[in-house]
Motif scaffolding. Structure first.
Motif, PDB file in Angstrom:
ATOM      1  N   ARG A  72       0.828  -1.203   0.000  1.00 16.29           N
ATOM      2  CA  ARG A  72       0.000   0.000   0.000  1.00 16.29           C
ATOM      3  C   ARG A  72       0.868   1.261   0.000  1.00 16.29           C
ATOM      4  N   TRP A  73       1.931   1.241   0.803  1.00 11.66           N
ATOM      5  CA  TRP A  73       2.842   2.391   0.858  1.00 11.66           C
ATOM      6  C   TRP A  73       3.536   2.588  -0.494  1.00 11.66           C
TER       7      TRP A  73
ATOM      8  N   HIS B 196       2.459   5.172  -7.527  1.00 16.14           N
ATOM      9  CA  HIS B 196       1.221   5.277  -8.300  1.00 16.14           C
ATOM     10  C   HIS B 196       0.976   4.058  -9.185  1.00 16.14           C
TER      11      HIS B 196
ATOM     12  N   LEU C 199       2.300   6.283   6.785  1.00 19.78           N
ATOM     13  CA  LEU C 199       1.048   5.643   6.393  1.00 19.78           C
ATOM     14  C   LEU C 199       0.204   5.504   7.656  1.00 19.78           C
TER      15      LEU C 199
ATOM     16  N   ARG D 252       2.475   1.579  -3.466  1.00 19.68           N
ATOM     17  CA  ARG D 252       1.497   1.994  -4.467  1.00 19.68           C
ATOM     18  C   ARG D 252       1.212   3.495  -4.374  1.00 19.68           C
ATOM     19  N   ARG D 253       1.137   3.998  -3.148  1.00 23.25           N
ATOM     20  CA  ARG D 253       0.910   5.435  -2.974  1.00 23.25           C
ATOM     21  C   ARG D 253       2.114   6.234  -3.446  1.00 23.25           C
TER      22      ARG D 253
ATOM     23  N   THR E  49       6.712  10.547   4.857  1.00 24.71           N
ATOM     24  CA  THR E  49       5.798   9.713   4.061  1.00 24.71           C
ATOM     25  C   THR E  49       5.146   8.654   4.958  1.00 24.71           C
TER      26      THR E  49
END
Length: 298
Positions: A205-206, A212, A264, A208-209, A262
Motif C-alpha cells: 500500500r505504501w 502510483h 502511512l 502503491r501510494r 511519508t
C-alpha cells in the motif's frame, strides 16, 4: 432449549484443541465429551467440530461457541448482583478477542492486561491482520475485535479508536546498499521487504501510494512485530513499522526512514458483539481509553 452441558463441551473442545484436554478441563471423561457433542450435532443437524489437530469449529460451531461466551458474560453479571448463585465459588468468563499484532505490541497489551488483572475474565486473544480481524467477529469466533474495517458486522457495534502511524524504515547500511540512487519502483523491486504474512498489504500500500502503481516486492515473511524491528536493525529488509515501536531506534540513528515525511496512517476501530454485558462494556472502556493515548486522534 439448548443443552448447555453439551455447549460447554463444544466450547471446551474448540478452546483446548482436543477432546482429551476438554475432558480434563471439565473434569469428565473424553467419551462423555464425545457423546455430548454427538448429541448436539444430531440436535442441530450438522457437524460442529472439524476433528483435526487441533480441533476446529465449523461455521455453525463457531456461532454456538459465541453464544456460550455471551451466556457466560450474562451469568457473570448476574453472579455479581446475586453472589448466592455462584455455588462453586467465583468463576471467570471467557472473552475471545481478535487483534492485530502491531496494536498488541504497542498500545493494546498494557490495557487488556490491566483489565484482566482486575476483572473475572479469561481473555483469549487471537492475532490476525487488521484487515481480517473483523471476519473473526462476523464468523462468531470472537466477541470483540480491533479492525481496520469501519462498518460493523450484523449484530455488532463499531467505534473509532484512532489511527496507527506507520513509517517505512530500514538500517542506514541497508538504505545505502539498496537505495543509494533513490527510492522508486526500480529500487523497491529489488530490495528485500518484510511482511507479517501473506495477508499483510501495508508495504504494498505504501509503495502503491509512492509509485502510483503496483510494484512486485521481494518479501521476507516474519509473523512478529518485534521480529520486524530486529530484522530491520540487522539489515535483513525494510518494512512498515509502528512509529511508537521504532521511535527510540530512529532517535539513535539505528533505523532511518526510506523517505522522510511519508507516513502511512491506518485507522482502527473497536468492534463488539451486541451483548448486554458489564464486563464487555468495561473492556471496551479500557480499550478506548488506551487508544486515546496510544493512537492518533480519530
Amino acid at each position: 432449549m439448548l443443552d448447555y452441558a453439551a455447549l460447554a463441551a463444544l466450547a471446551a473442545v474448540i478452546r483446548e484443541g482436543s477432546f482429551e484436554r476438554a475432558a480434563r478441563a471439565l473434569h469428565v471423561t473424553p467419551s462423555a465429551i464425545s457423546q455430548r457433542i454427538r448429541l448436539l450435532e444430531e440436535r442441530v443437524g450438522c457437524a460442529l467440530v472439524i476433528r483435526d489437530q487441533p480441533c476446529r469449529a465449523t461455521q455453525t460451531g463457531r456461532r454456538l461457541c459465541q453464544h456460550v461466551d455471551q451466556v457466560q458474560l450474562l451469568e457473570q453479571d448476574l453472579q455479581g448482583t446475586l453472589p448466592a448463585l455462584a455455588a462453586q465459588g467465583p468463576s471467570r468468563a471467557s472473552v475471545p478477542v481478535a487483534v492485530n499484532a502491531d496494536s498488541l505490541a504497542t498500545w493494546l497489551a498494557p490495557a487488556i492486561a490491566a483489565f484482566a488483572a482486575e476483572h473475572p475474565v479469561l481473555l483469549q486473544v487471537a492475532v490476525d491482520d487488521q484487515d481480517h480481524t473483523a471476519e473473526w467477529l462476523r464468523s462468531g469466533a470472537v466477541l470483540a475485535a480491533v479492525s481496520a474495517t469501519a462498518r460493523p458486522a450484523s449484530g455488532c457495534n463499531s467505534r473509532p479508536l484512532g489511527a496507527m502511524r506507520y513509517l517505512a524504515a530500514a538500517s542506514p547500511a541497508f538504505v545505502q546498499r539498496h537505495f543509494a540512487h533513490g527510492v522508486g519502483a526500480a529500487s523497491l523491486a529489488l530490495a528485500p521487504s518484510l511482511v507479517f504474512n501473506a495477508k499483510d498489504e501495508l508495504q504494498s500500500r505504501w509503495v502503491r501510494r509512492l509509485c502510483h502503481r503496483h510494484v512486485e516486492l521481494p518479501r521476507h515473511a516474519l509473523p512478529s512485530s518485534h521480529a520486524f524491528v530486529t530484522a530491520s536493525l540487522a539489515g535483513m529488509g525494510w518494512g512498515l513499522h509502528p512509529q511508537a515501536l521504532i521511535q527510540p531506534h530512529l532517535d539513535k540513528g539505528a533505523l532511518v526512514e526510506l523517505l522522510p515525511a511519508t507516513p502511512l496512517d491506518v485507522p482502527l476501530y473497536w468492534h463488539t458483539a451486541r451483548a448486554a454485558s458489564s464486563l464487555l462494556d468495561g473492556l471496551s472502556a479500557a480499550i478506548l481509553a488506551a487508544a486515546r493515548t496510544g493512537l492518533l486522534p480519530p
